[in-house]
Design a protein around this motif. Structure first.
Motif, short mmCIF file in Angstrom:
data_model
loop_
_atom_site.label_atom_id
_atom_site.label_comp_id
_atom_site.label_asym_id
_atom_site.label_seq_id
_atom_site.Cartn_x
_atom_site.Cartn_y
_atom_site.Cartn_z
N GLU A 14 6.24 1.58 -12.20
CA GLU A 14 5.41 0.45 -13.03
C GLU A 14 4.30 0.63 -13.67
O GLU A 14 3.85 0.35 -14.86
CB GLU A 14 5.38 -0.82 -12.26
N ARG A 15 3.28 1.47 -13.11
CA ARG A 15 1.99 1.60 -13.27
C ARG A 15 1.54 2.91 -13.08
O ARG A 15 1.85 3.54 -12.13
CB ARG A 15 1.07 0.64 -12.69
N LEU A 16 0.67 3.49 -14.19
CA LEU A 16 0.24 4.84 -14.16
C LEU A 16 -1.36 5.07 -14.66
O LEU A 16 -1.63 4.38 -15.68
CB LEU A 16 1.06 5.68 -14.88
N PHE A 17 -2.08 5.49 -13.80
CA PHE A 17 -3.39 5.79 -14.03
C PHE A 17 -3.92 7.05 -14.05
O PHE A 17 -3.43 7.62 -13.06
CB PHE A 17 -4.59 4.96 -13.47
N VAL A 18 -4.44 7.69 -15.32
CA VAL A 18 -4.85 8.86 -15.17
C VAL A 18 -6.49 8.94 -15.17
O VAL A 18 -6.82 8.37 -16.18
CB VAL A 18 -4.20 9.79 -16.47
N THR A 19 -7.15 9.51 -14.04
CA THR A 19 -8.41 9.38 -14.30
C THR A 19 -9.26 10.50 -14.30
O THR A 19 -8.78 11.61 -13.72
CB THR A 19 -8.78 8.79 -13.13
N TYR A 20 -10.37 10.70 -14.62
CA TYR A 20 -11.26 11.85 -14.56
C TYR A 20 -12.76 11.52 -14.56
O TYR A 20 -13.23 10.44 -15.27
CB TYR A 20 -10.85 12.83 -15.62
N PRO A 21 -13.59 12.23 -13.79
CA PRO A 21 -14.85 11.98 -13.91
C PRO A 21 -15.58 12.89 -15.15
O PRO A 21 -15.43 14.00 -15.21
CB PRO A 21 -15.46 12.45 -12.46
N VAL A 22 -16.81 12.32 -15.52
CA VAL A 22 -17.38 12.89 -16.73
C VAL A 22 -18.34 14.04 -16.05
O VAL A 22 -18.83 14.98 -16.79
CB VAL A 22 -18.28 12.19 -17.45
N LEU A 64 0.78 -1.21 -0.07
CA LEU A 64 0.25 0.03 -0.04
C LEU A 64 0.83 1.32 0.15
O LEU A 64 0.64 2.18 -0.81
CB LEU A 64 -0.78 0.11 1.25
N GLY A 65 1.90 1.28 0.64
CA GLY A 65 2.84 2.38 0.82
C GLY A 65 3.67 2.95 -0.55
O GLY A 65 4.25 3.67 -0.62
N ASP A 66 3.53 1.84 -1.42
CA ASP A 66 4.10 2.06 -2.64
C ASP A 66 3.27 2.45 -3.74
O ASP A 66 3.53 2.34 -5.01
CB ASP A 66 4.84 0.90 -2.93
N ILE A 67 1.82 2.76 -3.34
CA ILE A 67 1.11 3.38 -4.16
C ILE A 67 0.69 4.77 -3.75
O ILE A 67 0.59 5.22 -2.58
CB ILE A 67 -0.28 2.48 -4.18
N ALA A 68 0.54 5.83 -4.74
CA ALA A 68 0.20 7.08 -4.43
C ALA A 68 -0.78 7.48 -5.25
O ALA A 68 -0.84 7.36 -6.22
CB ALA A 68 1.44 8.03 -4.67
N ILE A 69 -1.74 8.49 -4.76
CA ILE A 69 -2.76 8.96 -5.41
C ILE A 69 -2.40 10.63 -5.34
O ILE A 69 -2.22 11.17 -4.58
CB ILE A 69 -4.19 9.20 -4.68
N LEU A 70 -2.36 11.24 -6.71
CA LEU A 70 -1.95 12.47 -6.64
C LEU A 70 -3.05 13.39 -7.53
O LEU A 70 -3.87 12.80 -8.35
CB LEU A 70 -0.80 12.52 -7.63
N TRP A 87 6.89 6.21 -6.68
CA TRP A 87 5.92 4.91 -6.21
C TRP A 87 6.01 3.94 -7.42
O TRP A 87 6.01 4.25 -8.56
CB TRP A 87 4.74 5.35 -5.83
N ASN A 88 5.56 2.64 -6.89
CA ASN A 88 5.43 1.63 -7.72
C ASN A 88 4.19 2.04 -8.80
O ASN A 88 4.28 2.04 -10.02
CB ASN A 88 4.89 0.36 -7.23
N THR A 89 3.19 2.32 -8.22
CA THR A 89 1.97 2.73 -8.88
C THR A 89 1.54 4.21 -8.59
O THR A 89 1.45 4.57 -7.48
CB THR A 89 0.67 1.74 -8.71
N VAL A 90 0.97 5.03 -9.52
CA VAL A 90 0.61 6.16 -9.12
C VAL A 90 -0.73 6.34 -10.03
O VAL A 90 -1.16 6.18 -11.14
CB VAL A 90 1.52 7.27 -9.64
N PHE A 91 -1.69 7.06 -9.30
CA PHE A 91 -2.86 7.33 -9.93
C PHE A 91 -3.01 8.89 -9.80
O PHE A 91 -2.86 9.62 -8.73
CB PHE A 91 -4.28 6.84 -9.01
N VAL A 92 -3.16 9.50 -11.02
CA VAL A 92 -3.48 10.96 -11.05
C VAL A 92 -4.87 11.27 -11.18
O VAL A 92 -5.34 10.91 -12.29
CB VAL A 92 -2.52 11.71 -12.14
#
Length: 664
Positions: free
Chosen positions: A615-623, A369-375, A574-579
């Motif tokens: 390793e992993r990157l997600f860019v998210t947005y709500p409509v 969990l500590g290797d994941i960030a939400i930005l 971080w291993n995984t980042v969510f923007v």
DNA sequence: TCCCTCCGTCGGGCT
DNA sequence: GACGGAGGGA
């Protein structure tokens, strides 16, 4: 008297005589930077190219070469960064590295001034104004002008503070700041300058400094006191400045002054990651560094060790959209890796549910969990997600956004301490007195001027036999005596203040149960400071993040998930980042759309966010987005339009068929 | 003089 | 959502 001149070491030793095998551990350019000996050097280090590693090993190398640790100065962007680097250096070499002096410009200046301020007409015991204190002081300074300005639109205290601060940090006249950033207030130009003058007077009369003063007064100290300058600067045999792209003109001048005796300065940074223009930084500053320091060596680090290539492809695509071109093309030898995902959610709730479910799934796959960030762009962009995380009992730590020590109830406690440390602090007195029933601005003002005239803290000498608030002032006097007796025992002083304040807190705030919990948490923290003065200084220079309290409890078993503004995520990975919340109007911010330079900065911000991921990157947005007007349609960030599917893969979120309805 | 409520305006990122 | 000015009752 005879003099014996100690000679300095002539240069780095042969590699074999070092304990650390630098050549094996570093690539050619990193090694070059680590071994760089004398004179100025600039290290241009793209995202993930091992900038921190280079600084860590350079510190170790200098110490190995016999440079006394306290003659090395490492200026970083946050104290956290300095501590992290020096800990690592201690790890690769030994404990000596922990004695290297490190911290932010503001902290270093604060230390210097607390030793030498009397040379510029300030007592060494001056106290600091944080952002809110400064705004309050401006409000006070504006007071006498308010009557003349009745009915006209005049900037608010926070806006005034940003105008003054911009003028200082960019070294421009107030007029130009107003004309370029706040044209609606141009007609008030004279009044604004008048307020600034009164604010300055207030600060010197009350022996207080704001953040900008720390920089400005240090410059004055060094420029106008040659002997002091020599004494201070002689100790700085090696100076290193991290994140140089985010220093402003004033800080660049200071860096020059700090190294003005030995001239051994190394600046490290990346123009493509400059994201602090609002604080006066200009990404071009780093490019003019070699012009400032003759004989400057330039070393470029360009191989990325952090991220898989698909993430770098997206980062490269983004930065190429800048109107001011950056000569940057990050490449990696890390094989494989999934395409970054562009996740379109029907609304914010879905976005939060997606992030939460995805990160739980990743945790199943052994990503801690500590290797994941939400930005996100703004501190408030994560509220909905925080709600979801709480519901699912997922521990997280949030950086950026509302600061714990700036919350009203904590500031109330701190105000009681401030008047003990600096009895002239009118802002603090005002705050303390207004808490009492029956005392308003008028009465508080009278009491304060009485106190100042009589150099006293004892209200009992003030004629108030028949006043309704007499009893309350007696209680206040008892508290102040107790705090005063515990200057070297912050835990007891804070406990006393909290016990006194709790009933007042209950009266003033509807949500007092939550606030009282905060106060108890704060009481537990006070013990880690040696004195009240130290407590105030450190809390001002590095305010506690709002979730600091939550973390204390949850950090035991598993490192928590990180939630952070992009600005606070600088330099981390971080291993995984969510923007999340990648919406037009948020990133880029709506305030920036008319200004090409500001738009480039927003783009760099997104670039910084994406390059945090390994390793992993997600860019998210709500409509759709909710606001006070109701729900409306929102558009994804314009920076994400026309990015090919092969670079950024589209994801759609669908509800599992069996589910009947969306969670409320 | 204090204190509550109402309403228009402004608004962010950090030391 | 927070601030600051205006208005009214205690």
């Amino acid at each position: 008297m005879k003099r014996f001149i100690l000679q300095q070491d002539s240069g780095p030793r042969h590699d074999a005589s070092y304990r650390i095998a630098y050549a094996e551990l570093l690539n050619e350019q990193q090694y070059d930077a680590v071994m760089h000996e004398r004179g100025p050097a600039l290290v241009i280090a793209g995202a993930g190219t091992g900038k921190t590693r280079t600084l860590v090993y350079r510190v170790a190398r200098l110490v190995e070469d016999g440079v006394p640790p306290d003659q090395i100065l490492l200026l970083t962007f946050t104290r956290r960064a300095a501590k992290e680097m020096l800990d690592k250096a201690s790890g690769v070499l030994d404990e000596r590295c922990a004695r290297v002096r490190g911290g932010t410009f503001h902290q270093y200046c604060n230390q210097l001034l607390h030793t030498h301020a009397r040379h510029i007409g300030y007592p060494n015991t001056f106290t600091l104004l944080d952002q809110s204190d400064a705004a309050d002081a401006i409000h006070l300074a504006r007071g006498p002008l308010a009557a003349q300005l009745r009915g006209k639109r005049f900037p608010q205290k926070h806006t005034l503070l940003s105008i003054f601060s911009a003028a200082v940090n960019r070294q421009l006249p107030i007029y130009e700041i107003i004309a370029s950033g706040y044209p609606q207030f141009l007609s008030h130009h004279d009044a604004i300058e008048e307020v600034q003058k009164r604010y300055s007077d207030y600060k010197s009369e009350n022996a207080v400094m704001d953040f900008d003063d720390l920089l400005v007064k240090t410059r004055t100290l060094l420029l106008e006191n040659e002997q002091i300058r020599q004494k201070i600067v002689a100790v700085n045999r090696f100076v290193m400045v991290d994140e140089y792209q985010d220093t402003n003109t004033l800080q660049a001048e200071l860096a020059e002054l700090f190294s003005s005796e030995h001239y051994n300065i190394m600046a490290v940074g990346d123009d493509a990651q400059s994201i602090y223009a609002f604080r006066g930084a200009d990404f071009r500053n780093i490019l003019t560094f070699p012009g400032r320091f003759s004989g400057c060596r330039v070393i470029r680090l360009d191989e990325n060790y952090r991220s898989v290539q698909p993430i770098l492809d997206l980062a490269n695509t983004l930065i190429n959209k800048a109107s001011n071109k950056f000569e940057k093309q990050l490449f990696s030898r890390k094989e494989g890796g999934d395409l970054p995902g562009l996740v379109k959610a029907p609304c914010e709730r879905y976005q939060s549910r997606f992030v939460t479910q995805m990160l739980l799934q990743l945790r199943e796959q052994e990503v801690p969990l500590g290797d994941i960030a939400i930005l996100f762009r703004n501190g408030r962009d994560s509220y909905d997600l925080e709600w979801e995380l709480n519901k699912k009992n997922i521990p997280f730590q949030k950086f950026g956004g509302q600061k714990f020590s700036e919350a009203a109830h904590i500031r109330d406690i701190l105000a009681h301490i401030k008047i003990i440390v600096n009895r002239d602090d009118q802002i603090a007195w005002n705050r303390v007195l207004l808490l009492l029933e029956g005392i308003g601005p008028k009465t508080a003002g009278e009491l304060i001027s009485w106190l100042r005239r009589n150099k006293s803290r004892n209200f009992m000498e003030y004629g108030l036999a028949s006043r309704s608030y007499r009893k309350q002032l007696e209680r206040l006097s008892i508290l102040l005596a107790e705090i005063s007796a515990n200057r070297d025992n912050p835990a007891s002083a804070v406990d006393a203040a909290i016990a006194y304040y709790k009933p007042l807190c209950a009266k003033h705030f509807d949500d007092h149960p939550k606030r009282i919990k905060d106060l108890d948490a704060f009481a537990g923290l006070a013990g880690s400071y040696k004195t009240l003065d130290q407590l105030l200084q450190e809390l001002t220079l590095e305010p506690l993040d709002a979730s600091a309290m939550e973390t204390e409890r949850s950090v035991k078993d598993e490192n928590p998930l990180v939630l952070s503004t992009i600005h606070s995520a600088k330099g981390l990975e971080w291993n995984t980042v969510f923007v999340i919340q990648c919406l037009d109007g948020i990133i880029p911010s709506g305030y920036s759309v008319d200004d090409p330079d500001a738009m480039d900065e927003e783009l760099r911000l997104l670039y910084v966010a994406c390059t945090r991921a390994r390793e992993r990157l997600f860019v998210t947005y709500p409509v759709t987005k909710e606001s006070s007007f109701g729900e409306y349609f929102s558009n994804p960030s314009r920076f994400l339009s026309d990015i090919p599917e092969m670079v950024l893969e589209s994801w759609l979120i669908e509800e599992e068929p069996s589910a009947k309805q969306l969670n409320p």
